[in-house]
Design a protein around this motif. Structure first.
Motif, PDB file in Angstrom:
ATOM      1  N   GLU A 225       0.837  -1.211   0.000  1.00  0.00           N
ATOM      2  CA  GLU A 225       0.000   0.000   0.000  1.00  0.00           C
ATOM      3  C   GLU A 225       0.869   1.257   0.000  1.00  0.00           C
ATOM      4  O   GLU A 225       0.603   2.207  -0.753  1.00  0.00           O
ATOM      5  CB  GLU A 225      -0.915  -0.010   1.217  1.00  0.00           C
ATOM      6  N   ASP A 226       1.948   1.257   0.829  1.00  0.00           N
ATOM      7  CA  ASP A 226       2.826   2.426   0.872  1.00  0.00           C
ATOM      8  C   ASP A 226       3.540   2.636  -0.450  1.00  0.00           C
ATOM      9  O   ASP A 226       3.719   3.776  -0.901  1.00  0.00           O
ATOM     10  CB  ASP A 226       3.848   2.262   1.989  1.00  0.00           C
ATOM     11  N   VAL A 227       3.966   1.526  -1.075  1.00  0.00           N
ATOM     12  CA  VAL A 227       4.641   1.648  -2.369  1.00  0.00           C
ATOM     13  C   VAL A 227       3.684   2.214  -3.413  1.00  0.00           C
ATOM     14  O   VAL A 227       4.054   3.039  -4.250  1.00  0.00           O
ATOM     15  CB  VAL A 227       5.205   0.286  -2.811  1.00  0.00           C
ATOM     16  N   SER A 228       2.406   1.804  -3.364  1.00  0.00           N
ATOM     17  CA  SER A 228       1.401   2.308  -4.321  1.00  0.00           C
ATOM     18  C   SER A 228       1.185   3.805  -4.114  1.00  0.00           C
ATOM     19  O   SER A 228       1.081   4.585  -5.074  1.00  0.00           O
ATOM     20  CB  SER A 228       0.078   1.562  -4.137  1.00  0.00           C
ATOM     21  N   ARG A 229       1.103   4.230  -2.833  1.00  0.00           N
ATOM     22  CA  ARG A 229       0.937   5.656  -2.553  1.00  0.00           C
ATOM     23  C   ARG A 229       2.138   6.443  -3.075  1.00  0.00           C
ATOM     24  O   ARG A 229       1.989   7.539  -3.641  1.00  0.00           O
ATOM     25  CB  ARG A 229       0.802   5.875  -1.055  1.00  0.00           C
ATOM     26  N   ALA A 230       3.318   5.891  -2.856  1.00  0.00           N
ATOM     27  CA  ALA A 230       4.512   6.567  -3.339  1.00  0.00           C
ATOM     28  C   ALA A 230       4.494   6.681  -4.852  1.00  0.00           C
ATOM     29  O   ALA A 230       4.901   7.703  -5.415  1.00  0.00           O
ATOM     30  CB  ALA A 230       5.755   5.800  -2.881  1.00  0.00           C
ATOM     31  N   HIS A 231       3.976   5.649  -5.528  1.00  0.00           N
ATOM     32  CA  HIS A 231       3.900   5.674  -6.984  1.00  0.00           C
ATOM     33  C   HIS A 231       2.987   6.781  -7.450  1.00  0.00           C
ATOM     34  O   HIS A 231       3.286   7.511  -8.418  1.00  0.00           O
ATOM     35  CB  HIS A 231       3.411   4.315  -7.488  1.00  0.00           C
ATOM     36  N   VAL A 232       1.832   6.955  -6.750  1.00  0.00           N
ATOM     37  CA  VAL A 232       0.894   8.029  -7.109  1.00  0.00           C
ATOM     38  C   VAL A 232       1.540   9.388  -6.865  1.00  0.00           C
ATOM     39  O   VAL A 232       1.446  10.305  -7.686  1.00  0.00           O
ATOM     40  CB  VAL A 232      -0.410   7.890  -6.301  1.00  0.00           C
ATOM     41  N   GLU A 274      15.881  12.105 -13.008  1.00  0.00           N
ATOM     42  CA  GLU A 274      16.035  11.271 -11.815  1.00  0.00           C
ATOM     43  C   GLU A 274      14.665  10.798 -11.342  1.00  0.00           C
ATOM     44  O   GLU A 274      14.526   9.655 -10.881  1.00  0.00           O
ATOM     45  CB  GLU A 274      16.724  12.066 -10.703  1.00  0.00           C
ATOM     46  N   LEU A 275      13.658  11.683 -11.434  1.00  0.00           N
ATOM     47  CA  LEU A 275      12.304  11.319 -11.018  1.00  0.00           C
ATOM     48  C   LEU A 275      11.757  10.188 -11.880  1.00  0.00           C
ATOM     49  O   LEU A 275      11.108   9.256 -11.383  1.00  0.00           O
ATOM     50  CB  LEU A 275      11.382  12.545 -11.106  1.00  0.00           C
ATOM     51  N   GLY A 276      12.105  10.211 -13.178  1.00  0.00           N
ATOM     52  CA  GLY A 276      11.674   9.138 -14.056  1.00  0.00           C
ATOM     53  C   GLY A 276      12.276   7.797 -13.645  1.00  0.00           C
ATOM     54  O   GLY A 276      11.591   6.761 -13.668  1.00  0.00           O
ATOM     55  N   ASP A 277      13.559   7.812 -13.258  1.00  0.00           N
ATOM     56  CA  ASP A 277      14.208   6.586 -12.792  1.00  0.00           C
ATOM     57  C   ASP A 277      13.533   6.077 -11.525  1.00  0.00           C
ATOM     58  O   ASP A 277      13.340   4.864 -11.345  1.00  0.00           O
ATOM     59  CB  ASP A 277      15.692   6.844 -12.524  1.00  0.00           C
ATOM     60  N   ALA A 278      13.209   6.971 -10.615  1.00  0.00           N
ATOM     61  CA  ALA A 278      12.566   6.575  -9.355  1.00  0.00           C
ATOM     62  C   ALA A 278      11.210   5.939  -9.628  1.00  0.00           C
ATOM     63  O   ALA A 278      10.853   4.916  -9.025  1.00  0.00           O
ATOM     64  CB  ALA A 278      12.414   7.776  -8.425  1.00  0.00           C
ATOM     65  N   VAL A 279      10.441   6.526 -10.544  1.00  0.00           N
ATOM     66  CA  VAL A 279       9.121   5.975 -10.871  1.00  0.00           C
ATOM     67  C   VAL A 279       9.264   4.578 -11.467  1.00  0.00           C
ATOM     68  O   VAL A 279       8.512   3.657 -11.112  1.00  0.00           O
ATOM     69  CB  VAL A 279       8.380   6.921 -11.847  1.00  0.00           C
ATOM     70  N   SER A 280      10.267   4.382 -12.351  1.00  0.00           N
ATOM     71  CA  SER A 280      10.474   3.060 -12.962  1.00  0.00           C
ATOM     72  C   SER A 280      10.830   2.040 -11.908  1.00  0.00           C
ATOM     73  O   SER A 280      10.352   0.894 -11.925  1.00  0.00           O
ATOM     74  CB  SER A 280      11.589   3.140 -14.011  1.00  0.00           C
ATOM     75  N   GLY A 281      11.695   2.415 -10.956  1.00  0.00           N
ATOM     76  CA  GLY A 281      12.081   1.486  -9.895  1.00  0.00           C
ATOM     77  C   GLY A 281      10.903   1.114  -9.022  1.00  0.00           C
ATOM     78  O   GLY A 281      10.761  -0.057  -8.633  1.00  0.00           O
ATOM     79  N   VAL A 282      10.072   2.085  -8.711  1.00  0.00           N
ATOM     80  CA  VAL A 282       8.897   1.788  -7.869  1.00  0.00           C
ATOM     81  C   VAL A 282       7.940   0.864  -8.615  1.00  0.00           C
ATOM     82  O   VAL A 282       7.367  -0.055  -8.021  1.00  0.00           O
ATOM     83  CB  VAL A 282       8.188   3.113  -7.470  1.00  0.00           C
ATOM     84  N   GLU A 283       7.799   1.063  -9.935  1.00  0.00           N
ATOM     85  CA  GLU A 283       6.908   0.193 -10.728  1.00  0.00           C
ATOM     86  C   GLU A 283       7.430  -1.253 -10.749  1.00  0.00           C
ATOM     87  O   GLU A 283       6.644  -2.199 -10.660  1.00  0.00           O
ATOM     88  CB  GLU A 283       6.800   0.748 -12.144  1.00  0.00           C
ATOM     89  N   ARG A 284       8.780  -1.399 -10.845  1.00  0.00           N
ATOM     90  CA  ARG A 284       9.346  -2.755 -10.804  1.00  0.00           C
ATOM     91  C   ARG A 284       9.083  -3.411  -9.450  1.00  0.00           C
ATOM     92  O   ARG A 284       8.782  -4.597  -9.371  1.00  0.00           O
ATOM     93  CB  ARG A 284      10.845  -2.706 -11.088  1.00  0.00           C
ATOM     94  N   CYS A 285       9.225  -2.631  -8.394  1.00  0.00           N
ATOM     95  CA  CYS A 285       8.963  -3.173  -7.054  1.00  0.00           C
ATOM     96  C   CYS A 285       7.502  -3.588  -6.927  1.00  0.00           C
ATOM     97  O   CYS A 285       7.203  -4.630  -6.332  1.00  0.00           O
ATOM     98  CB  CYS A 285       9.315  -2.114  -6.004  1.00  0.00           C
TER      99      CYS A 285
END
Length: 549
Positions: A225-232, A274-285
């Motif tokens: 749930e926290d990872v999903s919130r972070a993704h949003v 850098e924000l794009g990289d972070a979003v991609s990493g969160v999506e993989r997680c």
């Protein structure tokens, strides 16, 4: 060759210096004059075990120095080299016996042990006599003496080589049989363990990967749930959208303010990347956290199976694969073991046949050499007035070993029809002396590097027999060196060099002296040996006749 002997303060000798020569050296003197003391002294400096009390009464220590001359091919050189001692053509031995019994030895001025002296002495001196338990009377050396006489060194070497090969083949077979038995004892375990490991087929590093995957799946529900919130928050509706709006607004304003906004625009561009990289990493997680509950169960089952098998075999999980390979190797050895054992047994049989062939050939050669030696000794016994005696080299079957399958011993019968037996037990003193001399004449090679000492080898003989003994000693001394202690005038007369040993009393102290005799003195000494204390003209004439030959 013994060149010189110096003795100080031993028994009844205060100080003696003797210079020996090549050929036949004779030492004569009355009984008790000290002849045996000279041999004891020489034996002492050579490391032989003899009398315990050697130091002369009143002295603090006794000392003996012996000087030998060594040709280049003398075997003593190898012993000196192995012991790390200085060598050369001159060899000087020195040994001290202190009053308290302590002994110290030197070889060419270098300290050495008594054991090194004894080893060296075997190449320097041979002692022959009635009490010779180190030489011809010792049956342990008879086989080697026969081999030397027969020139069998090459065949002996070949036999030793085949024995070595046979011993090695036997050791290899025993090791293989022991290994096979050990494997056979655990055959049931091996087959079950290999089957179990093959079924599981654990891979290196797999246990760590399974553990990480299990931990991730166990934590998924808590963090999803926290990872999903972070993704949003990071996505278009959050930070990404806000940063995109800000970038557009600044780019629009940039044309009005010149280059004032260039640096903020560049930084914002980097932040967007850098924000794009972070979003991609969160999506993989998020994708990783999205798993089937059955996968967690399967992961745990395999992880626990690998760990359980590792504990069972007492290895780390990553070594299970190598452990399985070891067990498969043992299984292969078990399956191929009987065939290997059969092959090794054949190798032993082949090696045994090769050894038996050489040992049989060596036995046959020894029997021929024994026949020649017996004939040669009998030929020598005739002029020594023992033509009725019988000398026999006995060869009997012995336990197989590196030197063949023969036990060799020299036996004698003093008269035809009499029982034969060992030299030392059958022959009387005089007979034994002549047997030893005859045997030594036959066994001595042309190239002699040792000084031979005969201690009263003419004991119990006289007349023509003593003359024959003397002539044999003289012949044996040609090209070498012999020291003989004798009471026989016939033997003394044939010496190339003559010393008289005397005992005198000085200041109530008994001392032994040794004098080198010239021609006239030799006549007197031999005359004394013939007639006793009172030298008659007849004895002197007889002595002159003996010296004249």
């Amino acid at each position: 060759m013994l060149r010189a002997l110096e003795i100080r303060d031993l028994l009844i000798i205060d100080h003696l210096e003797l210079d020996f020569q090549p050929g036949l050296n004779v030492l004569t003197g009355e009984t008790g004059a000290g002849k045996s003391i000279l041999l004891d002294s020489l034996g002492f400096v050579l490391g032989w075990r003899g009398r315990a009390e050697l130091v002369r009464a009143g002295a603090e220590q006794g000392e003996v120095i012996a000087e030998f001359e060594l040709p280049e091919d003398h075997p003593a050189h190898a012993i000196l080299e192995e012991a790390g001692l200085p060598g050369g053509q001159e060899l000087i031995l020195r040994r001290i016996n202190r009053k308290d019994g302590r002994k110290t030895a030197w070889i060419n001025d270098r300290r050495c042990s008594g054991e090194v002296l004894r080893t060296l002495s075997e190449t320097l001196v041979e002692l022959h006599g009635q009490h010779d338990d180190r030489g011809l009377l010792d049956p342990k050396g008879h086989r080697d003496l026969l081999d030397q006489f027969g020139g069998l060194d090459g065949l002996v070497t070949e036999t030793r080589q085949t024995w070595s090969a046979l011993s090695k083949a036997r050791r290899t077979l025993r090791a293989a049989e022991d290994a096979l038995k050990a494997v056979q004892d655990e055959e049931e375990f091996l087959r079950h363990a290999v089957s179990e490991l093959d079924a599981l087929d654990p891979q290196p590093g797999e246990e760590g990967e399974l553990d990480s995957r299990r931990r991730l799946m166990q934590a998924a529900e808590k963090v999803k749930e926290d990872v999903s919130r972070a993704h949003v928050a990071l996505g278009y509706e959050g930070a990404e959208g806000a940063m995109g709006d800000a970038l557009r607004w600044l780019e629009g304003a940039g044309g009005e303010v010149g280059d004032e906004l260039d640096e903020p625009l560049a930084a914002l561009g980097r932040a967007m990347s850098e924000l794009g990289d972070a979003v991609s990493g969160v999506e993989r997680c998020m994708d990783a956290l999205d798993f089937n509950p059955i996968e967690l169960e399967q992961t745990e089952e395999r992880l626990f199976a690998i760990r359980g098998l590792a504990r069972k075999h007492n290895v780390v999980p990553d070594e299970l694969g190598n452990f399985a390979e070891d067990l498969r190797g043992k299984m292969a050895a078990l399956d191929a073991g009987e065939g290997e054992i059969a092959s090794l047994k054949q190798a032993v049989a082949d090696a045994d046949a090769a050894y038996s062939k050489k040992a049989t050939a060596l036995s046959a050669a020894r029997k021929k050499a024994a026949t020649r030696l017996d004939k040669a000794v009998m030929t020598e016994l005739a002029p020594l007035k023992m033509e009725r005696a019988v000398f026999t080299t006995q060869i009997e079957a012995d336990t197989a070993g590196p030197d063949g399958t023969d036990a060799v011993s020299f036996t004698v019968a003093t008269n035809p029809g009499a029982p034969s037996g060992p030299l030392a037990k059958i022959a009387s003193g005089g007979e034994l002396s002549r047997f030893l001399l005859a045997l030594k004449v036959c066994l001595t090679s042309e190239d002699r590097n040792t000084t031979m000492i005969f201690d009263e080898i003419d004991r119990g003989v006289g007349g023509a027999t003593a003359d024959a003994v003397g002539r044999r000693l003289s012949s044996l001394a040609q090209g070498g060196q012999i020291l003989v202690v004798t009471h026989s005038p016939q033997v003394a007369a044939l010496g190339a060099h003559h010393w008289r040993v005397e005992k005198r009393v000085q200041d109530e102290v008994t001392l032994s002296t040794v004098t080198s005799l010239g021609t006239d003195a030799r006549v007197d000494e031999i005359a004394r040996m013939i007639s006793g204390d009172k030298i008659t003209e007849q004895a002197r004439s007889a002595a002159e006749a003996l010296l004249a030959g």
